[in-house]
Design a protein around this motif. Structure first.
Motif, PDB file in Angstrom:
ATOM      1  N   LYS A   1       0.827  -1.289   0.061  1.00 55.64           N
ATOM      2  CA  LYS A   1      -0.047   0.114   0.043  1.00 55.64           C
ATOM      3  C   LYS A   1       1.000   1.358  -0.132  1.00 55.64           C
ATOM      4  N   GLY A   2       2.069   1.073   0.268  1.00 61.45           N
ATOM      5  CA  GLY A   2       2.936   2.155   0.314  1.00 61.45           C
ATOM      6  C   GLY A   2       3.025   2.995  -1.211  1.00 61.45           C
ATOM      7  N   GLN A   3       2.936   2.030  -2.287  1.00 61.01           N
ATOM      8  CA  GLN A   3       2.863   2.530  -3.592  1.00 61.01           C
ATOM      9  C   GLN A   3       1.733   3.455  -3.702  1.00 61.01           C
ATOM     10  N   ILE A   4       0.635   3.341  -2.796  1.00 58.43           N
ATOM     11  CA  ILE A   4      -0.336   4.384  -2.917  1.00 58.43           C
ATOM     12  C   ILE A   4      -0.031   5.525  -2.053  1.00 58.43           C
ATOM     13  N   TYR A   5      -0.117   5.046  -0.749  1.00 56.53           N
ATOM     14  CA  TYR A   5       0.103   6.411   0.188  1.00 56.53           C
ATOM     15  C   TYR A   5       1.339   6.966   0.015  1.00 56.53           C
ATOM     16  N   GLY A   6       2.363   6.287   0.054  1.00 52.12           N
ATOM     17  CA  GLY A   6       3.727   6.986  -0.255  1.00 52.12           C
ATOM     18  C   GLY A   6       3.686   7.820  -1.517  1.00 52.12           C
ATOM     19  N   ALA A   7       3.346   7.470  -2.702  1.00 46.85           N
ATOM     20  CA  ALA A   7       3.406   7.757  -3.773  1.00 46.85           C
ATOM     21  C   ALA A   7       2.656   9.008  -3.871  1.00 46.85           C
ATOM     22  N   THR A   8       1.429   9.053  -3.420  1.00 45.36           N
ATOM     23  CA  THR A   8       0.735  10.356  -3.280  1.00 45.36           C
ATOM     24  C   THR A   8       1.304  11.418  -2.497  1.00 45.36           C
ATOM     25  N   LEU A   9       1.957  11.003  -1.525  1.00 39.08           N
ATOM     26  CA  LEU A   9       2.583  11.860  -0.441  1.00 39.08           C
ATOM     27  C   LEU A   9       3.798  12.688  -1.613  1.00 39.08           C
ATOM     28  N   PHE A  10       4.625  11.583  -2.084  1.00 44.74           N
ATOM     29  CA  PHE A  10       5.551  12.143  -3.086  1.00 44.74           C
ATOM     30  C   PHE A  10       5.126  13.231  -4.151  1.00 44.74           C
ATOM     31  N   GLY A  11       3.996  12.707  -4.656  1.00 43.92           N
ATOM     32  CA  GLY A  11       3.444  13.812  -5.779  1.00 43.92           C
ATOM     33  C   GLY A  11       3.229  15.099  -5.027  1.00 43.92           C
TER      34      GLY A  11
ATOM     35  N   PHE B   1      10.497  11.176   2.106  1.00 48.11           N
ATOM     36  CA  PHE B   1       9.419  10.277   3.120  1.00 48.11           C
ATOM     37  C   PHE B   1       8.582   9.550   2.084  1.00 48.11           C
ATOM     38  N   GLY B   2       7.926  10.299   1.037  1.00 44.22           N
ATOM     39  CA  GLY B   2       7.199   9.801   0.271  1.00 44.22           C
ATOM     40  C   GLY B   2       7.790   8.663  -0.759  1.00 44.22           C
ATOM     41  N   ALA B   3       9.038   8.973  -1.317  1.00 37.80           N
ATOM     42  CA  ALA B   3       9.668   8.146  -2.219  1.00 37.80           C
ATOM     43  C   ALA B   3      10.083   6.842  -1.516  1.00 37.80           C
ATOM     44  N   ARG B   4      10.495   6.893  -0.302  1.00 34.79           N
ATOM     45  CA  ARG B   4      11.026   5.889   0.376  1.00 34.79           C
ATOM     46  C   ARG B   4       9.473   4.974   0.562  1.00 34.79           C
ATOM     47  N   TYR B   5       8.563   5.557   1.298  1.00 37.97           N
ATOM     48  CA  TYR B   5       7.359   4.795   1.558  1.00 37.97           C
ATOM     49  C   TYR B   5       6.865   4.119   0.234  1.00 37.97           C
ATOM     50  N   ALA B   6       6.923   4.718  -0.902  1.00 36.06           N
ATOM     51  CA  ALA B   6       6.475   4.174  -2.096  1.00 36.06           C
ATOM     52  C   ALA B   6       7.505   3.327  -2.573  1.00 36.06           C
ATOM     53  N   GLY B   7       8.857   3.117  -2.206  1.00 35.88           N
ATOM     54  CA  GLY B   7       9.658   2.156  -2.506  1.00 35.88           C
ATOM     55  C   GLY B   7      10.563   2.639  -3.878  1.00 35.88           C
TER      56      GLY B   7
ATOM     57  N   GLN C   1       6.616  -3.632 -14.234  1.00 31.01           N
ATOM     58  CA  GLN C   1       6.309  -3.786 -13.089  1.00 31.01           C
ATOM     59  C   GLN C   1       5.007  -3.282 -12.796  1.00 31.01           C
ATOM     60  N   TRP C   2       3.824  -3.900 -12.678  1.00 23.76           N
ATOM     61  CA  TRP C   2       2.649  -3.079 -12.457  1.00 23.76           C
ATOM     62  C   TRP C   2       2.590  -2.570 -10.995  1.00 23.76           C
ATOM     63  N   PRO C   3       3.403  -2.717  -9.996  1.00 29.00           N
ATOM     64  CA  PRO C   3       3.206  -1.967  -8.782  1.00 29.00           C
ATOM     65  C   PRO C   3       3.844  -0.781  -8.912  1.00 29.00           C
ATOM     66  N   SER C   4       4.940  -0.841  -9.995  1.00 30.79           N
ATOM     67  CA  SER C   4       5.407   0.697 -10.408  1.00 30.79           C
ATOM     68  C   SER C   4       4.564   1.392 -10.954  1.00 30.79           C
ATOM     69  N   LEU C   5       3.802   0.831 -11.827  1.00 31.05           N
ATOM     70  CA  LEU C   5       2.576   1.675 -12.697  1.00 31.05           C
ATOM     71  C   LEU C   5       1.583   2.033 -11.799  1.00 31.05           C
ATOM     72  N   VAL C   6       1.289   1.625 -10.618  1.00 30.90           N
ATOM     73  CA  VAL C   6       0.418   1.900  -9.473  1.00 30.90           C
ATOM     74  C   VAL C   6       1.062   3.469  -8.850  1.00 30.90           C
ATOM     75  N   ALA C   7       2.334   3.028  -8.420  1.00 29.58           N
ATOM     76  CA  ALA C   7       3.079   4.273  -7.748  1.00 29.58           C
ATOM     77  C   ALA C   7       3.161   5.364  -8.698  1.00 29.58           C
ATOM     78  N   THR C   8       3.480   5.321 -10.132  1.00 31.74           N
ATOM     79  CA  THR C   8       3.614   6.269 -11.031  1.00 31.74           C
ATOM     80  C   THR C   8       2.120   7.074 -10.943  1.00 31.74           C
ATOM     81  N   ILE C   9       1.187   6.133 -11.173  1.00 28.83           N
ATOM     82  CA  ILE C   9      -0.150   6.841 -11.167  1.00 28.83           C
ATOM     83  C   ILE C   9      -0.511   7.708 -10.006  1.00 28.83           C
ATOM     84  N   PHE C  10      -0.034   7.381  -9.060  1.00 31.80           N
ATOM     85  CA  PHE C  10      -0.252   8.048  -7.580  1.00 31.80           C
ATOM     86  C   PHE C  10       0.779   9.217  -7.597  1.00 31.80           C
ATOM     87  N   PHE C  11       1.833   9.128  -7.882  1.00 30.85           N
ATOM     88  CA  PHE C  11       2.750  10.339  -8.145  1.00 30.85           C
ATOM     89  C   PHE C  11       2.171  11.168  -8.904  1.00 30.85           C
TER      90      PHE C  11
END
Lengths: 167, 206
Positions: A110-120, B157-163, B178-188
């Motif tokens: 879920k970090g790829q949702i929460y963390g990525a949004t914060l990053f954005g 903080f966000g970069a590390r949390y997102a991996g 990698q689809w998790p990377s696509l999810v991360a990119t969308i939420f960026f």
């Protein structure tokens, strides 16, 4: 996702935890050998400045849908990267040290949702993701050093609270 | 006759060099930048089995300077020293490009953005980083707190949390499908859209 994961993992697993960018090589390189990565970084930095990837204005335009520029850069980079990765896998291309190049599947959390949004949120405010932060400092905007230190602090705080955060 | 030919050839050479230097000095097209950024992925893999990404440096900095017995920072960061060299080169490359490969002229920006920024007192586009916003005087103001400190904190903080950040997920991860990377990119992008359209206009008027 994981409980106290770092304590039970091997060195490589811990080092590559929450990270895509890892050194997969088992060979030990001298300090001098590392200069080649510096050269790649140098070329990369020139591209960043010349194509205005590090421009705060370009990032605003991207998110306000006022310019295609950044979408073009990222889109073409992904296509070129994907073809390269495909070719490395397909033809079994080895590193110049003769090592097999391995790719790892990324697990979802879920970090790829929460963390990525914060990053954005931060990305649009600072107008820079981590690469451009370094490059902006290089162009002489030394005050961005404060932003960089704060980003390092953010990373540290994440590490401190990592096991309490939803993953 | 021979003299004239030689003169012509030299003239042509000078002219071509002049054109080439002008081309390098003007802003590069997105397709050129995209190709070169994309090639960084195989370059690092082939040079030494290294996966491209930048935000990991921030973690290595923590591991090297202040691991504080936090498990997340207790690993052999020396194995990732190559990445410090990479960002070292990045800083140097940016310095060289800014010093020697830049035309002096304002950055070209969209009229709507120029309009909105002018209302917040940002009218100087001479540099890639707006100097009327990112300067020392602003550092100890509310604006500075958000644009430097909180903005930077969210990025780290966000970069590390997102991996991973834009380079790790959006470039390396997507290149490897990698689809998790696509999810991360969308939420960026989701975070960026919200921030640039709703938060930044507010912060600019602080």
């Amino acid at each position: 996702m994981q409980q106290n994961i770092a304590g039970t993992l091997g060195e490589y697993e811990n080092r590559s935890l929450d990270t895509i960018c890892v050194n997969d090589s088992l060979q030990k390189e001298s300090w001098v050998a590392n200069i080649k990565y510096g050269v790649v970084g140098l070329l990369f930095g020139i591209v960043f400045v010349k194509a205005e990837v590090i421009s705060w204005f370009r990032i605003q335009e991207m998110f306000r849908l006022e310019s295609f520029h950044m979408y073009g850069v990222i889109g073409v980079a992904v296509i070129v990267g994907a073809i390269s990765v495909w070719a490395i896998k397909r033809f079994g291309i080895k590193s110049i040290g003769g090592e097999h190049i391995e790719f790892h599947d990324k697990k979802f959390n879920k970090g790829q949702i929460y963390g990525a949004t914060l990053f954005g949120l931060g990305w649009a405010i600072t107008g820079a993701c981590p690469g451009p932060l370094f490059a902006q400092i290089g162009t002489g905007a030394l005050v961005i050093g404060v932003t960089l230190l704060s980003a390092i602090a953010g990373t540290w705080v994440y590490g401190y609270f990592r096991e309490k955060l939803p993953h | 006759m021979i003299y004239e030919l030689k003169y012509l050839r030299e003239n042509y050479f000078q002219h071509t060099m002049f054109e080439l230097i002008n081309l390098v000095k003007s802003p590069w097209h997105w397709s050129v930048a995209g190709i070169l950024v994309g090639l960084t992925v195989p370059a690092l893999l082939i040079l030494g089995n290294k996966h491209f990404g930048i935000s990991a440096n921030l973690r290595h900095a923590c591991a090297a300077c202040l691991p504080a017995n936090i498990p997340f920072f207790n690993y052999e960061w020396k194995k990732e020293v190559w990445n410090f060299f990479f960002v070292g080169g990045l800083i140097l490359g940016a310095f060289l490009a800014a010093q020697f490969l830049q035309t002096s002229g304002p950055v070209d920006i969209h009229p709507n953005l120029a309009n909105d920024l002018a209302q917040s007192g940002i009218t100087d586009y001479s540099s890639l980083v707006p100097q009327q916003l990112f300067n020392l005087e602003n550092l100890f103001t509310w604006k500075g707190l958000f644009f430097f400190v909180i903005g930077g904190f969210l990025v780290g903080f966000g970069a590390r949390y997102a991996g991973g950040c834009t380079s790790g997920h959006a470039i390396s991860g997507l290149s490897n499908l990698q689809w998790p990377s696509l999810v991360a990119t969308i939420f960026f992008m989701v975070g960026g859209f919200v921030s640039a359209n709703l938060i930044v206009p507010f912060l600019l008027n602080l």
